[in-house]
Design a protein around this motif. Structure first.
Motif, PDB file in Angstrom:
ATOM      1  N   TYR A 184      28.694  22.103  55.973  1.00  0.00           N
ATOM      2  CA  TYR A 184      29.833  21.674  56.786  1.00  0.00           C
ATOM      3  C   TYR A 184      30.231  20.233  56.471  1.00  0.00           C
ATOM      4  N   VAL A 207      37.869  22.216  68.627  1.00  0.00           N
ATOM      5  CA  VAL A 207      38.031  22.933  67.365  1.00  0.00           C
ATOM      6  C   VAL A 207      39.245  22.375  66.627  1.00  0.00           C
ATOM      7  N   ASP A 221      41.069  23.865  60.069  1.00  0.00           N
ATOM      8  CA  ASP A 221      40.205  24.967  59.613  1.00  0.00           C
ATOM      9  C   ASP A 221      39.354  25.468  60.782  1.00  0.00           C
ATOM     10  N   PRO A 222      39.991  26.084  61.793  1.00  0.00           N
ATOM     11  CA  PRO A 222      39.234  26.510  62.975  1.00  0.00           C
ATOM     12  C   PRO A 222      38.191  27.575  62.677  1.00  0.00           C
ATOM     13  N   ASP A 223      38.473  28.457  61.719  1.00  0.00           N
ATOM     14  CA  ASP A 223      37.514  29.525  61.406  1.00  0.00           C
ATOM     15  C   ASP A 223      36.191  28.972  60.905  1.00  0.00           C
ATOM     16  N   LYS A 224      36.249  27.895  60.128  1.00  0.00           N
ATOM     17  CA  LYS A 224      35.030  27.294  59.592  1.00  0.00           C
ATOM     18  C   LYS A 224      34.154  26.761  60.716  1.00  0.00           C
ATOM     19  N   GLU A 225      34.760  26.074  61.678  1.00  0.00           N
ATOM     20  CA  GLU A 225      33.985  25.507  62.791  1.00  0.00           C
ATOM     21  C   GLU A 225      33.437  26.606  63.696  1.00  0.00           C
ATOM     22  N   LEU A 226      34.251  27.590  64.011  1.00  0.00           N
ATOM     23  CA  LEU A 226      33.806  28.668  64.895  1.00  0.00           C
ATOM     24  C   LEU A 226      32.691  29.478  64.253  1.00  0.00           C
ATOM     25  N   THR A 227      32.777  29.687  62.951  1.00  0.00           N
ATOM     26  CA  THR A 227      31.714  30.405  62.237  1.00  0.00           C
ATOM     27  C   THR A 227      30.421  29.592  62.253  1.00  0.00           C
ATOM     28  N   THR A 256      42.405  21.976  64.062  1.00  0.00           N
ATOM     29  CA  THR A 256      43.517  22.882  63.745  1.00  0.00           C
ATOM     30  C   THR A 256      43.606  23.168  62.250  1.00  0.00           C
ATOM     31  N   LYS A 278      28.880  29.829  65.687  1.00  0.00           N
ATOM     32  CA  LYS A 278      28.319  31.164  65.902  1.00  0.00           C
ATOM     33  C   LYS A 278      26.972  31.303  65.214  1.00  0.00           C
TER      34      LYS A 278
END
Length: 274
Positions: free
Chosen positions: A20, A80, A84-90, A82, A93
């Motif tokens: 990350y 989160v 690259d929200p998918d990277k942070e949420l992944t 704006t 998780k």
């Protein structure tokens, strides 16, 4: 409590955090600021995080989990992005999933719940704090749990401080008058009276006996903190605080605080329903 920092957990955290941030200098700064010590391990960013956590865990597993919490705090608590929200949420998780594998969880403010000898009373109160974000209360909660085994006297001091912090927060939120003396007993009297927890305010004799026990806990916390805790220095009578004593004091304080929080929430819900 885990006896060592699990290597699979370190591997996943290393992969998530190292991938990350992908900056050696930034990661090294973050780890040192989180409390890591010693020379920087060799390797890429992923290996560096993994090996550092494992190394710290061999010296002090409790410290390693504290470092972990601080290391992932910004990633877990920040808004989160704006871009690259998918990277942070992944990333979040994956961290939550690997922690859950070891019956651990992340708590707001960089706390790894379940890592520091947390058993039923403290875990329940820790879970309640997730939706009850008060910095002073969370700080004393973490300190009390962390020091039970390594510094029992400090844990006793923190146990009393957490009750004081919660009472002050309640008094401020409900716009009540602070007592002249802001030690645990006078603070508790104000809160108990407002929540109608004072034994003399009840008609049920059995419940009176139970709630009288809460007052006894308050008296015991204040006295034990004075005589055996770390806040007031050595008392003329020698008190050797063992971890089992500190654990009893901490769990008693957490049980009392959880009851206050749940009663407070119940009264609010009842008021809204009217």
């Amino acid at each position: 409590m885990l006896k060592e920092f699990p290597k699979p957990l370190a591997a996943t955290i290393g992969d998530v955090v190292g991938s990350y941030y992908y900056s050696h200098r930034r990661l090294e700064t973050m780890l040192y600021e989180a409390g890591a010590s010693g020379d920087v391990p060799e390797g890429n960013c992923v290996d560096k995080v993994q090996n550092w956590l494992v190394r710290e865990g061999k010296e002090d597993v409790s410290k390693a989990f504290t470092i972990l919490g601080k290391l992932i705090e910004t990633l877990m608590d920040g808004e989160v992005s704006t871009w690259d929200p998918d990277k942070e949420l992944t990333a979040r998780k994956r961290i939550n999933e690997i922690l859950a594998r070891y019956q651990l969880s992340y708590g707001f403010g960089g706390r790894i719940l379940g890592a520091h000898s947390v058993t039923a009373p403290s875990k329940a109160f820790g879970d309640a704090l997730k939706d009850f974000s008060v910095a002073e209360v969370e700080e004393e909660f973490e300190r009390a749990v962390r020091f039970i085994d390594s510094d029992p006297a400090a844990a006793v001091t923190a146990a009393c401080a957490i009750v004081e912090a919660l009472c002050k927060h309640y008094i401020a939120t409900e716009r009540l008058d602070l007592p002249t003396s802001q030690t645990v007993k006078p603070l508790w009297v104000v809160v108990a009276k407002h929540l109608k927890l004072s034994p003399e305010q009840l008609e049920d004799d059995d419940l009176k006996r139970v709630l009288s026990g809460l007052s006894s806990i308050i008296d015991g916390l204040g006295a034990y903190r004075t005589h055996a805790g770390s806040a007031h220095g050595q008392h003329k009578r020698a008190y050797k605080v063992a971890p089992r004593h500190a654990r009893l004091v901490v769990h008693s304080a957490h049980s009392l605080c959880l009851f206050v929080v749940e009663t407070w929430q119940a009264r609010k819900a009842l008021a809204k329903g009217r």
